[in-house]
Write an enzyme that holds these catalytic residues in place. Structure first.
Site, short mmCIF file in Angstrom:
data_model
loop_
_atom_site.label_atom_id
_atom_site.label_comp_id
_atom_site.label_asym_id
_atom_site.label_seq_id
_atom_site.Cartn_x
_atom_site.Cartn_y
_atom_site.Cartn_z
N TYR A 6 33.61 32.88 33.16
CA TYR A 6 34.84 33.35 33.76
C TYR A 6 35.94 32.47 33.20
O TYR A 6 35.96 31.25 33.43
CB TYR A 6 34.79 33.26 35.28
CG TYR A 6 34.01 34.40 35.92
CD1 TYR A 6 34.66 35.54 36.37
CD2 TYR A 6 32.63 34.33 36.06
CE1 TYR A 6 33.96 36.60 36.93
CE2 TYR A 6 31.92 35.38 36.62
CZ TYR A 6 32.58 36.51 37.04
OH TYR A 6 31.89 37.54 37.60
N HIS B 70 33.97 45.84 47.21
CA HIS B 70 33.58 44.45 46.97
C HIS B 70 32.45 44.01 47.90
O HIS B 70 32.55 44.15 49.12
CB HIS B 70 34.79 43.54 47.16
CG HIS B 70 34.48 42.09 46.97
ND1 HIS B 70 34.14 41.56 45.75
CD2 HIS B 70 34.41 41.06 47.85
CE1 HIS B 70 33.89 40.26 45.88
NE2 HIS B 70 34.05 39.93 47.15
#
Lengths: 622, 622
Positions: B234, B416
């Protein structure tokens, strides 16, 4: 829908491989279709043996259904005799015999032409042409007695609008078209004159066992009874065996129905009385009469049972049902259920059952064993449920103790619940793995309890488990339904017929009462409710006082799926096998049987969604 | 399977109405088929606009899938570019991307001839030809860059062996045949070199809104990053808006992907930082680095989000996403998820997101609202569950208070969960009756969380309820999974994008803690277990100490379906709307949406189960 011609033919060229394949498949199909048509129409009439099963659909006997079952084709062939055709007829099936959400074959006339088609009714009863035509018309024939319609239906069509024909009870429905109909869409089935008939469509495909040469018959029949002019009558008649009648084996039995009463005699049973009493009084009258001697309640051992649509019942060649001889009562009780909703008056009836028996005893006595739930209020169904299940167990520990090493062979089964029962299934499990279905009826009705031969004999060995699950509907009830003998209490039983006979008569279970007590406590604490847990309050009273909500319902369900059980592993209803039978662990299932995925019809296959025009002339001759 | 010729033609006669119908249907089908084939093959190549969606399947970019969706036909057209064909290729779909129980189109060569067919893999990975051929080959074409295969697949085929293409995530799989194959049955897919790619196949069919004339663009891109040679990175990069940048509306955004890195850039998001801090430090590095300034955690307000397979995102004409101006931070954080399982070294990347914005503000600011469950341990999932559901509510009481009388319009949604999430669905309910699905993903993967435009904008009015249900799999876990922020804790959230913006930022629920306490008590008493209910023991500790069995699991499920809830009806995560939000009744549903029954393909319809021979010459040129 205009009328169509069906015999034009013009040349064309087949443009590709695939069309040729389709065409060839189609020719095969047309050929098969024509052959059936010819078979059906060539002789003056189809032979009776072509359609071995027969049942009246309506109460006046105007509609008569015969059928056969082809397991290789996985299809049923129907022959419907319509004695007084008006402007058409609906015939079909639905889950529980309702006219809504039904799967229907429709013969209709607009006054000039007649058509046949496959249709379905929606939740409001409105008819729709099915996009896939699965009732296949094979022929139509006028005869002096009426119009014969021949058609075919695959068990499974893979059309979601179609009924799946399964083992067990099928609810057949019919409706009469009393006016000309210009299109299917003009029909609302809910408004029609019609009715329902329950049958076992998929009769097992078993060969008839060889019968002994010295076979004798005995008829247990009602002595010229006048059928009461009321909807429901259970008629009781006491018969007796000759004095000194020695032990025999019943090897088969069949119904004896007075001609003309085929639609009134709903079911019949012959019970043997207990040997505990030396004699029983004579009786010939309604079973619920105040005049009926109380002692007749001791005649409960089933010798023979028949229900509408059933045929002769054969014992396997190796076994027979013992009757007569020492230790067995001479007294028999015949019970006939007359179903007379049109309240015909003065009908006389001498129906009953014909027993075929032999003095040459077969190798084994047949026995009957009760599987399922103990008759106790600890097993209860909350109110307002559309399909709540309860399960009764015959554990490995019990079969280990009570069955012979070579096992037993179950060849027939009779399912039993009271009025809330909607489905019953018994599964055989071995080492935690489900092996096979012993008997299943997903469309079970408490009004249609027949002894059914199994499709295949099921061998049960010591250590096997037999798990019986019943599904109940209590949507019309406002308080809990507890287990028990009462008509508004419930049972969950599978009477299995097997050989060789063993001492095991009952192999049933119920939830452990201690755990149920914890449940009452838990409901009490969780819901801040005052449920009296005092010992003087009965289990039914405790169930009746529960404030039913999803939590209390769900937790009861979880309790029945988790708590240990109390086993009845009994020689008779009162005598247990020795051993510890309380707080037994629930049998665990590690591998379930897979739902068979329905086979879709490969060929002839469904036909396009157009009505088939028929050359019947005008249907009604006014 | 031998090779077949496909161009022979011989005369025949059509014998009946039905054959003529079949034939005519077939000609229509062949005609449609030829048209598509011609469209596909006539020009030098299909235009790119014919297949607007594109995604690389493998990580080297050797397989490239483009597709389009025809809602009138209810079918997807695929164009698969195979850059280096060996002896064939498998392409297909399965529930969660496994090679077993998958639905596959197979191109295979025996070294001489090539074939195409529809196949399925069983639970052991063994391939079988499908009895119904639903992947329909439309063409194959050699080009300098490789072989193009064109084929078509209906969303729903009504073949139980086929995958049902639904809204939301689809797990695509591919496998490479590296040796000649003599029959499909010789292939076991589990042993193949292959992989999986997640996409939203059924892109919504919405027209592109008109864009403002004064639109400007801004690229938030990574400054020539060297992608770390590790599977997952990330990457965080801080960007900032010019000083004094006034309020603008973002009206669309699109990805900017460095050429060659299409298979490595998995997803990207642009977050705006909180206005609570005047400034944020610069940063350009891995998000999990120890060097990352802690303050970057305050950059969580999503401005834009893109995931592989997604296209440009457009705001509806009436609304734009506000950024810039007073009360809004100048600082933006770009986060890029690099997925590099082949650990390429030294790849440089400058990917990011291009924002299109306007100073001419649209009528409405767009807003984002959180639906689902509060992040609290009281909502827990037992271990060993294959599909346990938790539900979060946005109640009528909250929407009544917080939404404007004219309602709001939800136009996009991002689902999510953490790692155990398998499905998410939000349903709109009004007066206890389910109205419509807001967004549903039955094949949801936590590794593929994109913002999705809704097929149709959903209007939500005061008094409506929004019910979000998440399904979790905890089969690989041995202790309970509680709600929370941790990666091994769970969430259930639907971020809905809507306009006009309101004060309501959070509309979520959790079970009432008092009822959960009763549950712990009940489990304790019922199971004779010692679970410490002392107040100093945390809810997670209590969940971790439960001895999980079917009863404790079932009762937890019942509790969540019954107990009152605590509502978070909040202006921000810390500020509630005024009102009583504890011990609220669970919304009750009296009428559920019906599962849409899948439409079966009427025409062209499935083809017979024979492989289609292809004239490709030898596939591999050694």
């Amino acid at each position: 829908a205009g009328r169509m011609q069906s015999s034009r033919s013009k040349p064309c060229s087949c443009p590709s491989l695939k069309l040729r394949e389709v065409a060839s498949m189609y020719f095969t199909m047309v050929a098969a279709f024509l052959v059936i048509l010819v078979v059906a129409l060539q002789g003056s009439a189809p032979r009776e043996s072509d359609f071995p099963y027969k049942v009246p659909l309506d109460l006046q006997g105007l509609l008569e259904l015969s059928w056969n079952v082809s397991y290789p084709e996985q299809a049923v062939h129907f022959q419907l005799l319509i004695r007084e055709l008006q402007f058409g007829l609906l015939f079909g099936m639905s889950d529980r015999g309702k006219f809504e959400n039904a799967d229907l074959a429709v013969l209709w006339s607009d006054g000039h032409n007649s058509y046949f088609g496959d249709a379905w009714s929606d939740a409001k009863g409105q008819l729709h042409m099915d996009s896939q035509q699965d009732y296949q018309l094979l022929g139509a024939r006028r005869a002096p007695e009426g119009l014969y319609l021949l058609f075919r239906r695959a068990f499974s069509t893979c059309d979601p609008k179609d009924y799946l024909i399964e083992d067990g009870t099928v609810h057949l429905i019919y409706g009469i078209l009393e006016k000309p109909v210009h299109s299917l869409h003009a029909i609302n089935v809910s408004a029609l004159h019609g009715g329902l008939q329950r049958v076992q469509l998929l009769k097992p495909n078993i060969s008839i066992p060889e019968l002994p040469r010295d076979m004798k018959t005995m008829e247990i029949t009602a002595p010229d009874v006048v059928i009461p002019s009321q909807e429901t009558t259970y008629w009781c008649y006491m018969a007796e065996l000759p004095e000194g009648f020695p032990k025999h084996h019943i090897v088969m039995y069949e119904p004896v129905i007075t001609v003309g009463n085929e639609a009134l005699v709903h079911h019949m049973e012959v019970f043997q009385c207990t040997a505990d009493f030396d004699s029983f009084p004579h009786y010939n009258g309604p079973c619920d009469s105040k005049m009926k001697p109380e002692r007749l309640n001791y005649c409960r051992h089933v010798l023979a049972a028949w229900a509408m649509g059933a045929q002769a019942f054969y014992y396997p060649e190796e076994a027979g049902l013992a009757f007569g001889g020492p230790g067995s009562s001479r007294y028999l009780r015949l019970e006939i259920h007359y179903h007379n909703p049109l309240v015909f008056k003065g009908r006389r009836d001498s129906s009953g059952i014909r027993l075929f028996y032999t003095a040459t005893l077969r190798p084994h006595d047949a026995g009957i064993m009760e599987l399922g739930l103990v008759y106790t209020p600890v097993m209860a169904i909350p109110p307002g449920e559309d399909s709540f299940t309860l399960t009764g167990y015959c554990t490995d520990k019990c079969t280990q103790l009570a069955l012979p090493p070579a096992g037993i062979h179950i060849f027939a089964s009779q399912l039993h619940t009271h009025l809330a029962g909607r489905a019953v299934v018994t599964v055989l499990s071995r080492d935690g793995r489900e092996q096979q279905v012993v008997n299943a009826d997903r469309h079970y009705s408490p009004h249609f309890q027949e002894i059914r031969m199994l499709k295949e004999v099921v061998a049960v060995f010591p250590g096997d488990e037999l798990i019986t699950t019943c599904t109940y509907n209590t949507e019309d009830r406002s308080r809990a339904t507890v287990g028990g003998f009462g008509i508004l209490e419930e049972m969950c039983v599978n009477y299995v017929h097997y050989y060789p006979q063993t001492q095991l008569e009952l192999c049933k279970s119920a939830v452990d009462p201690g755990y149920l007590h914890r449940y009452f406590n838990l409901v009490n604490r969780f819901n801040d409710e005052e449920i009296c847990m005092c010992p003087q309050v009965s289990v039914p009273q405790q169930f009746y006082s529960i404030p039913w909500n999803t939590f209390n319902r769900d937790v009861l369900k979880s309790l029945y799926g988790f708590a240990p059980i109390s086993m009845h592993c009994n020689k008779s209803s009162a005598v247990r096998f020795p051993g510890q039978w309380e707080k037994q662990p629930l049998p665990s299932i590690t591998e379930r049987l897979r739902e068979p995925s329905p086979r879709c019809p490969p060929s002839p296959g469904p036909q396009p969604a157009v009505p088939v025009p028929l050359q019947l002339g005008q249907l009604r001759r006014d």
